[in-house]
Motif scaffolding. Structure first.
Motif, PDB file in Angstrom:
ATOM      1  N   ARG A  41       0.840  -1.216   0.000  1.00 29.05           N
ATOM      2  CA  ARG A  41       0.000   0.000   0.000  1.00 29.05           C
ATOM      3  C   ARG A  41       0.866   1.255   0.000  1.00 29.05           C
ATOM      4  N   ARG A  42       1.915   1.231   0.789  1.00 34.68           N
ATOM      5  CA  ARG A  42       2.794   2.402   0.843  1.00 34.68           C
ATOM      6  C   ARG A  42       3.561   2.580  -0.464  1.00 34.68           C
ATOM      7  N   ARG A  43       4.036   1.486  -1.017  1.00 35.45           N
ATOM      8  CA  ARG A  43       4.749   1.576  -2.297  1.00 35.45           C
ATOM      9  C   ARG A  43       3.827   2.103  -3.397  1.00 35.45           C
ATOM     10  N   ALA A  44       2.565   1.671  -3.388  1.00 40.05           N
ATOM     11  CA  ALA A  44       1.607   2.130  -4.397  1.00 40.05           C
ATOM     12  C   ALA A  44       1.320   3.624  -4.232  1.00 40.05           C
ATOM     13  N   ARG A  45       1.156   4.082  -2.983  1.00 44.07           N
ATOM     14  CA  ARG A  45       0.919   5.505  -2.753  1.00 44.07           C
ATOM     15  C   ARG A  45       2.119   6.325  -3.186  1.00 44.07           C
ATOM     16  N   ASP A  46       3.313   5.863  -2.821  1.00 52.23           N
ATOM     17  CA  ASP A  46       4.535   6.568  -3.230  1.00 52.23           C
ATOM     18  C   ASP A  46       4.640   6.638  -4.755  1.00 52.23           C
ATOM     19  N   ALA A  47       4.320   5.532  -5.433  1.00 50.76           N
ATOM     20  CA  ALA A  47       4.395   5.506  -6.898  1.00 50.76           C
ATOM     21  C   ALA A  47       3.403   6.495  -7.506  1.00 50.76           C
ATOM     22  N   SER A  48       2.196   6.574  -6.948  1.00 48.68           N
ATOM     23  CA  SER A  48       1.202   7.534  -7.447  1.00 48.68           C
ATOM     24  C   SER A  48       1.681   8.966  -7.242  1.00 48.68           C
ATOM     25  N   ALA A  49       2.257   9.243  -6.077  1.00 47.26           N
ATOM     26  CA  ALA A  49       2.773  10.583  -5.801  1.00 47.26           C
ATOM     27  C   ALA A  49       3.890  10.930  -6.777  1.00 47.26           C
ATOM     28  N   LYS A  50       4.752   9.983  -7.040  1.00 46.21           N
ATOM     29  CA  LYS A  50       5.867  10.230  -7.965  1.00 46.21           C
ATOM     30  C   LYS A  50       5.376  10.514  -9.380  1.00 46.21           C
ATOM     31  N   LEU A  51       4.242   9.914  -9.764  1.00 45.66           N
ATOM     32  CA  LEU A  51       3.670  10.212 -11.084  1.00 45.66           C
ATOM     33  C   LEU A  51       3.238  11.670 -11.167  1.00 45.66           C
ATOM     34  N   VAL A  52       2.670  12.183 -10.097  1.00 46.88           N
ATOM     35  CA  VAL A  52       2.301  13.602 -10.059  1.00 46.88           C
ATOM     36  C   VAL A  52       3.575  14.446 -10.179  1.00 46.88           C
ATOM     37  N   CYS A  53       4.586  14.077  -9.424  1.00 45.06           N
ATOM     38  CA  CYS A  53       5.855  14.819  -9.448  1.00 45.06           C
ATOM     39  C   CYS A  53       6.506  14.793 -10.832  1.00 45.06           C
ATOM     40  N   ALA A  54       6.398  13.669 -11.508  1.00 43.78           N
ATOM     41  CA  ALA A  54       7.072  13.513 -12.808  1.00 43.78           C
ATOM     42  C   ALA A  54       6.628  14.563 -13.817  1.00 43.78           C
ATOM     43  N   GLY A  55       5.379  15.005 -13.728  1.00 41.10           N
ATOM     44  CA  GLY A  55       4.888  16.011 -14.661  1.00 41.10           C
ATOM     45  C   GLY A  55       4.900  17.416 -14.106  1.00 41.10           C
ATOM     46  N   CYS A  56       5.562  17.620 -12.992  1.00 42.41           N
ATOM     47  CA  CYS A  56       5.535  18.905 -12.312  1.00 42.41           C
ATOM     48  C   CYS A  56       6.566  19.882 -12.885  1.00 42.41           C
ATOM     49  N   PRO A  57       6.155  21.118 -13.146  1.00 47.59           N
ATOM     50  CA  PRO A  57       7.093  22.101 -13.692  1.00 47.59           C
ATOM     51  C   PRO A  57       8.140  22.597 -12.684  1.00 47.59           C
ATOM     52  N   VAL A  58       7.914  22.342 -11.395  1.00 48.27           N
ATOM     53  CA  VAL A  58       8.870  22.807 -10.383  1.00 48.27           C
ATOM     54  C   VAL A  58       9.479  21.632  -9.605  1.00 48.27           C
ATOM     55  N   LEU A  59       9.567  20.484 -10.246  1.00 57.30           N
ATOM     56  CA  LEU A  59      10.126  19.297  -9.602  1.00 57.30           C
ATOM     57  C   LEU A  59      11.508  19.568  -9.014  1.00 57.30           C
ATOM     58  N   GLN A  60      12.373  20.208  -9.765  1.00 61.54           N
ATOM     59  CA  GLN A  60      13.743  20.442  -9.298  1.00 61.54           C
ATOM     60  C   GLN A  60      13.781  21.364  -8.088  1.00 61.54           C
ATOM     61  N   GLU A  61      13.002  22.429  -8.104  1.00 61.73           N
ATOM     62  CA  GLU A  61      12.968  23.344  -6.964  1.00 61.73           C
ATOM     63  C   GLU A  61      12.464  22.629  -5.715  1.00 61.73           C
ATOM     64  N   CYS A  62      11.448  21.805  -5.893  1.00 63.89           N
ATOM     65  CA  CYS A  62      10.871  21.045  -4.785  1.00 63.89           C
ATOM     66  C   CYS A  62      11.893  20.069  -4.210  1.00 63.89           C
ATOM     67  N   ARG A  63      12.574  19.363  -5.094  1.00 66.59           N
ATOM     68  CA  ARG A  63      13.593  18.398  -4.652  1.00 66.59           C
ATOM     69  C   ARG A  63      14.725  19.108  -3.914  1.00 66.59           C
ATOM     70  N   GLU A  64      15.194  20.215  -4.455  1.00 68.48           N
ATOM     71  CA  GLU A  64      16.269  20.960  -3.801  1.00 68.48           C
ATOM     72  C   GLU A  64      15.848  21.435  -2.421  1.00 68.48           C
ATOM     73  N   HIS A  65      14.620  21.912  -2.314  1.00 68.48           N
ATOM     74  CA  HIS A  65      14.101  22.346  -1.021  1.00 68.48           C
ATOM     75  C   HIS A  65      14.109  21.184  -0.031  1.00 68.48           C
ATOM     76  N   ALA A  66      13.537  20.059  -0.430  1.00 72.34           N
ATOM     77  CA  ALA A  66      13.433  18.904   0.470  1.00 72.34           C
ATOM     78  C   ALA A  66      14.802  18.409   0.913  1.00 72.34           C
ATOM     79  N   LEU A  67      15.757  18.403   0.006  1.00 70.82           N
ATOM     80  CA  LEU A  67      17.101  17.947   0.360  1.00 70.82           C
ATOM     81  C   LEU A  67      17.808  18.968   1.252  1.00 70.82           C
ATOM     82  N   THR A  68      17.619  20.229   0.969  1.00 71.63           N
ATOM     83  CA  THR A  68      18.281  21.283   1.744  1.00 71.63           C
ATOM     84  C   THR A  68      17.796  21.317   3.183  1.00 71.63           C
ATOM     85  N   VAL A  69      16.488  21.228   3.370  1.00 72.55           N
ATOM     86  CA  VAL A  69      15.948  21.316   4.729  1.00 72.55           C
ATOM     87  C   VAL A  69      15.818  19.946   5.393  1.00 72.55           C
TER      88      VAL A  69
END
Length: 95
Positions: A41-69
Motif C-alpha cells: 500500500r505504501r509503495r503504491a501511494r509513493d508511486a502515485s505521488a511520484k507520477l504527479v511529481c514527474a509532470g511537475c514544472p517545479v520538480l527540481q525546486e521542490c527536490r532541492e528544497h526537500a534535500l536542503t531542509v
C-alpha cells in the motif's frame, strides 16, 4: 533613512515556486503516508505521488528544497523519505 534596496526581499519570493506545483491539485494524503502504512500500500501511494511529481514544472525546486531542509516526511520532488535519506548518506560518505 534606511536604504531600501539593501533590505532582503519578502520571504514569499523564496517559496513562489510552490504555487506552480502539480501537487496543488492533489490532496496531501497522496504524498504523506498515514500512521502505520507499510508494504504494498505504501509503495503504491509513493508511486502515485511520484507520477504527479514527474509532470511537475517545479520538480527540481521542490527536490532541492526537500534535500536542503532535510524534509523528514512525504514525497517531495519525486523522492520518498527513504530516497532522500539514502541521498544524504551517499553524499556524507563521499565527503
Amino acid at each position: 533613512m534606511a536604504e531600501i534596496s539593501r533590505l532582503p526581499g519578502p520571504q514569499a519570493d523564496r517559496w513562489e515556486w510552490q504555487y506552480q506545483g502539480a501537487c496543488r491539485e492533489t490532496g496531501s494524503e497522496a504524498f504523506f503516508h498515514p500512521e502505520g502504512e507499510r508494504g504494498a500500500r505504501r509503495r503504491a501511494r509513493d508511486a502515485s505521488a511520484k507520477l504527479v511529481c514527474a509532470g511537475c514544472p517545479v520538480l527540481q525546486e521542490c527536490r532541492e528544497h526537500a534535500l536542503t531542509v532535510r524534509e523528514p516526511y512525504g514525497v517531495w520532488g519525486g523522492m520518498t523519505e527513504d530516497e532522500r535519506e539514502a541521498h544524504h548518506a551517499a553524499h556524507e560518505l563521499a565527503s
